[in-house]
Design a protein around this motif. Structure first.
Motif, PDB file in Angstrom:
ATOM      1  N   TYR A  75       0.911  -1.339  -0.031  1.00  0.00           N
ATOM      2  CA  TYR A  75       0.319   0.253   0.067  1.00  0.00           C
ATOM      3  C   TYR A  75       0.449   1.000   0.453  1.00  0.00           C
ATOM      4  CZ  TYR A  75      -3.732   3.006   1.874  1.00  0.00           C
ATOM      5  OH  TYR A  75      -4.660   4.234   1.235  1.00  0.00           O
ATOM      6  N   ASN A  76      -0.138   2.183  -0.661  1.00  0.00           N
ATOM      7  CA  ASN A  76       0.782   2.828  -0.541  1.00  0.00           C
ATOM      8  C   ASN A  76       0.226   4.425  -0.822  1.00  0.00           C
ATOM      9  OD1 ASN A  76       3.802   2.727  -1.166  1.00  0.00           O
ATOM     10  ND2 ASN A  76       3.483   2.549  -3.369  1.00  0.00           N
ATOM     11  N   ALA A  77       0.369   6.056  -0.164  1.00  0.00           N
ATOM     12  CA  ALA A  77      -0.324   6.924   0.075  1.00  0.00           C
ATOM     13  C   ALA A  77       0.287   8.020  -0.667  1.00  0.00           C
ATOM     14  CB  ALA A  77      -0.916   7.081   1.259  1.00  0.00           C
ATOM     15  N   ILE A  78       0.531   8.518  -1.600  1.00  0.00           N
ATOM     16  CA  ILE A  78       0.621   9.673  -1.901  1.00  0.00           C
ATOM     17  C   ILE A  78       0.218  11.173  -2.369  1.00  0.00           C
ATOM     18  CG2 ILE A  78       1.404  10.111  -4.421  1.00  0.00           C
ATOM     19  CD1 ILE A  78       1.053   7.232  -5.450  1.00  0.00           C
ATOM     20  N   ALA A 103      -1.790  -1.264  -3.627  1.00  0.00           N
ATOM     21  CA  ALA A 103      -2.916  -1.082  -3.891  1.00  0.00           C
ATOM     22  C   ALA A 103      -2.523   1.500  -3.278  1.00  0.00           C
ATOM     23  CB  ALA A 103      -3.822  -1.383  -2.131  1.00  0.00           C
ATOM     24  N   ARG A 104      -2.513   1.950  -3.377  1.00  0.00           N
ATOM     25  CA  ARG A 104      -3.062   3.261  -2.853  1.00  0.00           C
ATOM     26  C   ARG A 104      -4.061   4.373  -3.398  1.00  0.00           C
ATOM     27  NH1 ARG A 104       0.346   5.703  -8.511  1.00  0.00           N
ATOM     28  NH2 ARG A 104      -1.522   6.698  -9.311  1.00  0.00           N
ATOM     29  N   TYR A 105      -3.345   5.461  -3.077  1.00  0.00           N
ATOM     30  CA  TYR A 105      -4.259   6.835  -2.792  1.00  0.00           C
ATOM     31  C   TYR A 105      -3.417   7.503  -3.288  1.00  0.00           C
ATOM     32  CZ  TYR A 105      -3.695   9.128   1.831  1.00  0.00           C
ATOM     33  OH  TYR A 105      -3.915   9.807   2.609  1.00  0.00           O
ATOM     34  N   CYS A 106      -3.951   8.696  -4.595  1.00  0.00           N
ATOM     35  CA  CYS A 106      -3.245  10.078  -4.470  1.00  0.00           C
ATOM     36  C   CYS A 106      -4.124  11.123  -4.248  1.00  0.00           C
ATOM     37  CB  CYS A 106      -3.244   9.983  -5.996  1.00  0.00           C
ATOM     38  SG  CYS A 106      -1.571  11.399  -6.368  1.00  0.00           S
ATOM     39  N   ILE A 107      -3.734  12.369  -3.052  1.00  0.00           N
ATOM     40  CA  ILE A 107      -4.433  13.410  -2.992  1.00  0.00           C
ATOM     41  C   ILE A 107      -3.518  14.545  -3.283  1.00  0.00           C
ATOM     42  CG2 ILE A 107      -6.081  12.356  -1.010  1.00  0.00           C
ATOM     43  CD1 ILE A 107      -4.190  13.289   0.977  1.00  0.00           C
ATOM     44  N   VAL A 118       5.748  16.065  -3.610  1.00  0.00           N
ATOM     45  CA  VAL A 118       5.825  15.114  -3.602  1.00  0.00           C
ATOM     46  C   VAL A 118       5.505  14.015  -2.285  1.00  0.00           C
ATOM     47  CG1 VAL A 118       7.047  13.693  -4.897  1.00  0.00           C
ATOM     48  CG2 VAL A 118       5.208  12.382  -4.331  1.00  0.00           C
ATOM     49  N   GLU A 119       4.951  13.255  -2.310  1.00  0.00           N
ATOM     50  CA  GLU A 119       5.346  12.529  -0.825  1.00  0.00           C
ATOM     51  C   GLU A 119       4.550  11.485  -0.225  1.00  0.00           C
ATOM     52  OE1 GLU A 119       4.275  12.873   4.465  1.00  0.00           O
ATOM     53  OE2 GLU A 119       4.121  14.910   3.461  1.00  0.00           O
ATOM     54  N   ILE A 120       5.309  10.185  -0.006  1.00  0.00           N
ATOM     55  CA  ILE A 120       4.691   9.251  -0.445  1.00  0.00           C
ATOM     56  C   ILE A 120       5.064   8.125   1.127  1.00  0.00           C
ATOM     57  CG2 ILE A 120       5.170   6.790  -1.334  1.00  0.00           C
ATOM     58  CD1 ILE A 120       5.148   8.391  -4.069  1.00  0.00           C
ATOM     59  N   THR A 121       4.067   7.346   1.488  1.00  0.00           N
ATOM     60  CA  THR A 121       4.230   6.215   2.564  1.00  0.00           C
ATOM     61  C   THR A 121       3.690   5.431   2.455  1.00  0.00           C
ATOM     62  OG1 THR A 121       3.744   6.286   4.960  1.00  0.00           O
ATOM     63  CG2 THR A 121       1.661   7.170   3.786  1.00  0.00           C
ATOM     64  N   SER A 122       3.734   4.101   2.754  1.00  0.00           N
ATOM     65  CA  SER A 122       3.644   3.741   2.137  1.00  0.00           C
ATOM     66  C   SER A 122       3.839   1.926   3.685  1.00  0.00           C
ATOM     67  CB  SER A 122       5.516   2.109   1.554  1.00  0.00           C
ATOM     68  OG  SER A 122       5.410   3.271   0.644  1.00  0.00           O
ATOM     69  N   ILE A 123       3.208   0.969   2.995  1.00  0.00           N
ATOM     70  CA  ILE A 123       2.861  -0.723   4.181  1.00  0.00           C
ATOM     71  C   ILE A 123       3.500  -1.613   3.406  1.00  0.00           C
ATOM     72  CG2 ILE A 123       1.660  -1.686   5.306  1.00  0.00           C
ATOM     73  CD1 ILE A 123      -0.160   1.223   5.769  1.00  0.00           C
ATOM     74  N   ALA A 124       4.982  -2.116   4.118  1.00  0.00           N
ATOM     75  CA  ALA A 124       4.946  -3.327   3.368  1.00  0.00           C
ATOM     76  C   ALA A 124       4.694  -4.700   4.088  1.00  0.00           C
ATOM     77  CB  ALA A 124       6.507  -3.242   3.115  1.00  0.00           C
ATOM     78  N   HIS A 125       4.676  -5.369   3.748  1.00  0.00           N
ATOM     79  CA  HIS A 125       4.531  -7.065   3.952  1.00  0.00           C
ATOM     80  C   HIS A 125       6.027  -8.354   3.371  1.00  0.00           C
ATOM     81  CE1 HIS A 125       0.643  -5.801   6.512  1.00  0.00           C
ATOM     82  NE2 HIS A 125       0.464  -5.761   4.849  1.00  0.00           N
ATOM     83  N   ILE A 126       6.331  -8.279   4.689  1.00  0.00           N
ATOM     84  CA  ILE A 126       8.070  -9.337   4.424  1.00  0.00           C
ATOM     85  C   ILE A 126       7.265 -10.263   5.122  1.00  0.00           C
ATOM     86  CG2 ILE A 126       9.950  -8.702   5.097  1.00  0.00           C
ATOM     87  CD1 ILE A 126      10.223  -5.921   5.089  1.00  0.00           C
TER      88      ILE A 126
END
Length: 127
Positions: A75-78, A103-107, A118-126
């Motif tokens: 998941y990324n939020a942009i 999955a992502r969203y952009c605002i 731009v700023e991006i935050t993420s969630i990763a499952h390892i």
């Protein structure tokens, strides 16, 4: 469950009290990455392509320091300063997530400093 701060070598100094990433179990939460170099100076001022690339390299560094890869990002939020930069950001973004993109969203929103595009935050499952 305990959490472990993730601070990749060469990370920009935080602008506030936060870690670049935190690992909890097999999940990595990546803080909002900005176009800052290791000395805290802005990178790619006025250039959405350069800033997007730098930000995604920051996301990649946190996820890799936690033992994963960009393929583990779910998941990324942009956040874009100007939606007019959407197409150029997407072109760079597609290089980093060429198949099975997360999955992502952009605002559109103001960012912490006027030179950030731009700023991006993420969630990763390892694992």
């Amino acid at each position: 469950m305990a959490h472990t701060p993730i601070v990749p070598v060469g990370s920009a100094p935080p602008l506030a009290p936060y870690s670049p990433g935190v690992k909890v179990g097999n999940t990595v939460y990546v803080s909002g990455m900005l176009a800052l170099d290791k000395d805290g100076k802005s990178v790619g001022v006025g250039d959405i392509t350069a800033q997007t690339r730098h930000v995604l390299e920051g996301v990649k560094a946190v996820v890799e320091a936690a033992g994963g890869s960009l393929a583990d990002v779910a998941y990324n939020a942009i956040i874009l300063k100007d939606l007019g930069d959407y197409a150029a950001m997407n072109k760079v973004y597609a290089e980093y997530f060429p198949s099975n993109p997360p999955a992502r969203y952009c605002i559109k929103a103001d960012l912490v400093k006027p030179e950030f595009l731009v700023e991006i935050t993420s969630i990763a499952h390892i694992g």
